[in-house]
Design an enzyme around this catalytic site. Structure first.
Site, PDB file in Angstrom:
ATOM      1  N   LYS A  42       0.801  -1.241   0.000  1.00 24.43           N
ATOM      2  CA  LYS A  42       0.000   0.000   0.000  1.00 24.43           C
ATOM      3  C   LYS A  42       0.829   1.285   0.000  1.00 24.43           C
ATOM      4  O   LYS A  42       0.430   2.305   0.534  1.00 24.43           O
ATOM      5  CB  LYS A  42      -0.995   0.027   1.178  1.00 24.43           C
ATOM      6  CG  LYS A  42      -1.782  -1.229   1.391  1.00 24.43           C
ATOM      7  CD  LYS A  42      -2.300  -1.856   0.118  1.00 24.43           C
ATOM      8  CE  LYS A  42      -3.382  -1.045  -0.557  1.00 24.43           C
ATOM      9  NZ  LYS A  42      -3.721  -1.675  -1.892  1.00 24.43           N
ATOM     10  N   GLY A  44       2.177   2.528  -3.014  1.00 26.35           N
ATOM     11  CA  GLY A  44       2.223   3.099  -4.352  1.00 26.35           C
ATOM     12  C   GLY A  44       2.869   2.203  -5.391  1.00 26.35           C
ATOM     13  O   GLY A  44       3.374   2.686  -6.404  1.00 26.35           O
ATOM     14  N   LYS A 101       8.330  -7.480  -9.256  1.00 21.84           N
ATOM     15  CA  LYS A 101       7.857  -6.747  -8.075  1.00 21.84           C
ATOM     16  C   LYS A 101       8.080  -7.566  -6.800  1.00 21.84           C
ATOM     17  O   LYS A 101       8.058  -8.802  -6.840  1.00 21.84           O
ATOM     18  CB  LYS A 101       6.351  -6.466  -8.211  1.00 21.84           C
ATOM     19  CG  LYS A 101       6.005  -5.634  -9.437  1.00 21.84           C
ATOM     20  CD  LYS A 101       4.519  -5.327  -9.500  1.00 21.84           C
ATOM     21  CE  LYS A 101       3.684  -6.542  -9.833  1.00 21.84           C
ATOM     22  NZ  LYS A 101       2.246  -6.252 -10.037  1.00 21.84           N
ATOM     23  N   THR A 102       8.243  -6.864  -5.722  1.00 21.41           N
ATOM     24  CA  THR A 102       8.311  -7.559  -4.426  1.00 21.41           C
ATOM     25  C   THR A 102       7.913  -6.630  -3.289  1.00 21.41           C
ATOM     26  O   THR A 102       8.146  -5.427  -3.348  1.00 21.41           O
ATOM     27  CB  THR A 102       9.715  -8.140  -4.159  1.00 21.41           C
ATOM     28  OG1 THR A 102       9.658  -8.911  -2.952  1.00 21.41           O
ATOM     29  CG2 THR A 102      10.780  -7.061  -3.988  1.00 21.41           C
ATOM     30  N   HIS A 103       7.280  -7.229  -2.276  1.00 18.30           N
ATOM     31  CA  HIS A 103       6.997  -6.508  -1.025  1.00 18.30           C
ATOM     32  C   HIS A 103       7.907  -7.014   0.094  1.00 18.30           C
ATOM     33  O   HIS A 103       7.689  -6.714   1.258  1.00 18.30           O
ATOM     34  CB  HIS A 103       5.542  -6.721  -0.591  1.00 18.30           C
ATOM     35  CG  HIS A 103       4.518  -6.000  -1.418  1.00 18.30           C
ATOM     36  ND1 HIS A 103       4.664  -4.702  -1.820  1.00 18.30           N
ATOM     37  CD2 HIS A 103       3.302  -6.405  -1.882  1.00 18.30           C
ATOM     38  CE1 HIS A 103       3.579  -4.339  -2.512  1.00 18.30           C
ATOM     39  NE2 HIS A 103       2.751  -5.358  -2.564  1.00 18.30           N
ATOM     40  N   SER A 133      -4.449   2.976   4.280  1.00 15.97           N
ATOM     41  CA  SER A 133      -4.664   2.273   3.019  1.00 15.97           C
ATOM     42  C   SER A 133      -4.696   0.753   3.234  1.00 15.97           C
ATOM     43  O   SER A 133      -5.538   0.050   2.674  1.00 15.97           O
ATOM     44  CB  SER A 133      -3.557   2.654   2.032  1.00 15.97           C
ATOM     45  OG  SER A 133      -3.799   2.087   0.773  1.00 15.97           O
ATOM     46  N   VAL A 226      -6.858   9.357 -13.788  1.00 14.53           N
ATOM     47  CA  VAL A 226      -6.843   8.558 -15.023  1.00 14.53           C
ATOM     48  C   VAL A 226      -6.665   7.069 -14.699  1.00 14.53           C
ATOM     49  O   VAL A 226      -7.359   6.209 -15.248  1.00 14.53           O
ATOM     50  CB  VAL A 226      -5.750   9.065 -16.003  1.00 14.53           C
ATOM     51  CG1 VAL A 226      -5.602   8.127 -17.196  1.00 14.53           C
ATOM     52  CG2 VAL A 226      -6.089  10.478 -16.473  1.00 14.53           C
ATOM     53  N   PHE A 250      -9.910  -0.324  -4.810  1.00 14.80           N
ATOM     54  CA  PHE A 250      -8.441  -0.378  -4.735  1.00 14.80           C
ATOM     55  C   PHE A 250      -7.880   1.029  -4.910  1.00 14.80           C
ATOM     56  O   PHE A 250      -7.014   1.465  -4.159  1.00 14.80           O
ATOM     57  CB  PHE A 250      -7.885  -1.319  -5.814  1.00 14.80           C
ATOM     58  CG  PHE A 250      -6.409  -1.541  -5.689  1.00 14.80           C
ATOM     59  CD1 PHE A 250      -5.911  -2.597  -4.944  1.00 14.80           C
ATOM     60  CD2 PHE A 250      -5.507  -0.670  -6.283  1.00 14.80           C
ATOM     61  CE1 PHE A 250      -4.541  -2.786  -4.803  1.00 14.80           C
ATOM     62  CE2 PHE A 250      -4.135  -0.847  -6.146  1.00 14.80           C
ATOM     63  CZ  PHE A 250      -3.653  -1.911  -5.398  1.00 14.80           C
ATOM     64  N   MET A 251      -8.363   1.741  -5.915  1.00 11.32           N
ATOM     65  CA  MET A 251      -7.997   3.149  -6.108  1.00 11.32           C
ATOM     66  C   MET A 251      -8.924   3.944  -5.199  1.00 11.32           C
ATOM     67  O   MET A 251     -10.008   4.350  -5.606  1.00 11.32           O
ATOM     68  CB  MET A 251      -8.207   3.558  -7.570  1.00 11.32           C
ATOM     69  CG  MET A 251      -7.360   2.801  -8.534  1.00 11.32           C
ATOM     70  SD  MET A 251      -5.652   3.369  -8.471  1.00 11.32           S
ATOM     71  CE  MET A 251      -4.891   2.130  -9.486  1.00 11.32           C
ATOM     72  N   GLY A 254      -5.858   8.053  -2.853  1.00  5.95           N
ATOM     73  CA  GLY A 254      -4.639   8.476  -3.545  1.00  5.95           C
ATOM     74  C   GLY A 254      -4.126   9.828  -3.098  1.00  5.95           C
ATOM     75  O   GLY A 254      -3.597  10.586  -3.907  1.00  5.95           O
TER      76      GLY A 254
HETATM   77  P1  A3P Z   1      -5.100   4.779  -0.847  1.00  5.49           P
HETATM   78  O1  A3P Z   1      -5.733   3.545  -0.286  1.00  5.49           O
HETATM   79  O2  A3P Z   1      -4.574   5.686   0.217  1.00  5.49           O
HETATM   80  O3  A3P Z   1      -5.987   5.515  -1.806  1.00  5.49           O
HETATM   81  P2  A3P Z   1      -0.292  -0.277  -3.772  1.00  5.49           P
HETATM   82  O4  A3P Z   1      -0.429  -0.167  -5.252  1.00  5.49           O
HETATM   83  O5  A3P Z   1       1.137  -0.316  -3.321  1.00  5.49           O
HETATM   84  O6  A3P Z   1      -1.130  -1.375  -3.228  1.00  5.49           O
HETATM   85  O7  A3P Z   1      -0.823   1.094  -3.143  1.00  5.49           O
HETATM   86  C1  A3P Z   1      -2.188   1.440  -3.221  1.00  5.49           C
HETATM   87  C2  A3P Z   1      -2.351   2.884  -2.821  1.00  5.49           C
HETATM   88  O8  A3P Z   1      -1.806   3.713  -3.875  1.00  5.49           O
HETATM   89  C3  A3P Z   1      -3.809   3.294  -2.677  1.00  5.49           C
HETATM   90  O9  A3P Z   1      -3.804   4.318  -1.683  1.00  5.49           O
HETATM   91  C4  A3P Z   1      -4.103   3.825  -4.066  1.00  5.49           C
HETATM   92  O10 A3P Z   1      -5.225   4.668  -4.144  1.00  5.49           O
HETATM   93  C5  A3P Z   1      -2.819   4.582  -4.334  1.00  5.49           C
HETATM   94  N1  A3P Z   1      -2.625   4.886  -5.759  1.00  5.49           N
HETATM   95  C6  A3P Z   1      -2.766   4.069  -6.806  1.00  5.49           C
HETATM   96  N2  A3P Z   1      -2.547   4.727  -7.957  1.00  5.49           N
HETATM   97  C7  A3P Z   1      -2.242   6.006  -7.620  1.00  5.49           C
HETATM   98  C8  A3P Z   1      -1.928   7.173  -8.381  1.00  5.49           C
HETATM   99  N3  A3P Z   1      -1.862   7.155  -9.692  1.00  5.49           N
HETATM  100  N4  A3P Z   1      -1.672   8.317  -7.677  1.00  5.49           N
HETATM  101  C9  A3P Z   1      -1.739   8.340  -6.336  1.00  5.49           C
HETATM  102  N5  A3P Z   1      -2.041   7.277  -5.574  1.00  5.49           N
HETATM  103  C10 A3P Z   1      -2.281   6.107  -6.211  1.00  5.49           C
END
Ligand code: A3P
Length: 290
Positions: A42, A44, A101-103, A133, A226, A250-251, A254
């Protein structure tokens, strides 16, 4: 409560269903031209992945639409129940150059990644927004235990009893690793504040140049607004019995600073006190709003 398809490694819960697979991950043979994208959950990853894919495809949106983000670049350690095989096996069959990718925390990354001196891009996000998040993500994903309440999830986050373990150890471990390896350490908040500047950092690190027009196109295509509408990036293609976007998309927001709408004054004080202890002695600092 834990989840049946997870494995505990060094105190961190991983979404890797078996020891055998974990051993295969440890023995993973990296290639020198692999690019590794690493983040704590979470922070980005999906966003940075889209930016990097756009960079590698010279801003050609159609090429980035070839598959969903979960299908375009495999994880080292994740096994998605709806895919026919573990991501690792998909990675092994991929032609070079790969983006993987990796976490994982830095000390759990397959040794071959260091030996091959792979370029690694790490993205860190401030703890409070990351936690918020993660909380909402845990509500919408059926593979994780229900977080029950926000306060309960805060406690688990602080003690590292969440998937992939401690945020504190994660960001500090990668921060230390960057002094020894080819790691570009970026921040979610910087990307939000000035995406162009951060894209320029990525370009320099990747030894690539793109025209200003293409860079502007990348900024647009990877903006939250977008990406939220892009079915190849917004994760709506993940089966709904796994990701239930009606509970929380999911989005989601942000935005840096959303934590302010979640933390009570009491929890915030408790969190800050604990944070100071955990982050004492590191030069690593975060923005919690922009
Ligand atoms: P929020 O839950 O705070 O909105 P990951 O991809 O590592 O799982 O992270 C997900 C987080 O990144 C979510 O945060 C998501 O909304 C945010 N996110 C995804 N795309 C984004 C973008 N283009 N700009 C800003 N935040 C973004």
């Amino acid at each position: 409560s834990t989840v049946s398809n997870t494995l505990e490694v060094d105190g961190a819960l991983l979404p890797t269903p078996s020891r055998e697979l974990w051993e295969k991950i440890c023995n993973f043979q990296a290639r020198p031209d692999d690019l590794i994208l690493a983040t704590y959950p979470k922070s980005g990853m999906t966003w940075t992945q889209e930016i990097l894919d756009m960079i590698q495809n010279d801003g050609d949106v159609a090429k980035c639409q070839r598959a969903t983000s979960t299908d375009r670049h495999p994880f080292l350690e994740v096994v998605f129940p709806y895919k026919r095989k573990p991501d690792l096996e998909i990675a092994l069959e991929m032609p070079s150059p790969r983006m993987l990718k990796t976490h994982l925390q830095s000390h759990l990354v397959p040794p071959s990644v260091w030996k091959q001196n792979c370029k690694i891009i790490y993205v860190a996000r401030n703890a409070k927004d990351c936690l918020v998040s993660f909380y909402h993500f845990s509500r919408m994903i059926s593979l994780l235990p229900d977080p029950q309440s926000f306060d309960k999830f805060c406690e688990k986050f602080m003690s590292g009893e969440v998937l992939y373990g401690s945020w504190y150890d994660h960001v500090k471990g990668w921060w230390a690793a960057k002094y020894q390896h080819r790691i570009l350490y970026l921040f979610y908040e910087d990307m939000k504040k000035n995406p162009k500047r951060e894209i320029h950092k990525m370009l320099e690190f990747l030894e690539k140049t793109l025209s200003e027009d293409v860079i502007n196109k990348i900024v647009h295509h990877t903006s939250f607004e977008v990406m939220k509408e892009n079915p190849m990036a917004n994760q709506t293609a993940v089966p709904s019995n796994i990701y239930n976007h009606t509970i929380s998309p999911f989005m989601r927001k942000g935005m840096p600073g959303d934590w302010k709408y979640h933390f009570t004054v009491a929890m915030n004080e408790k969190f800050d006190e604990h944070y100071k202890k955990k982050m004492a002695g590191t030069t690593l600092t975060f923005c919690t709003e922009i």
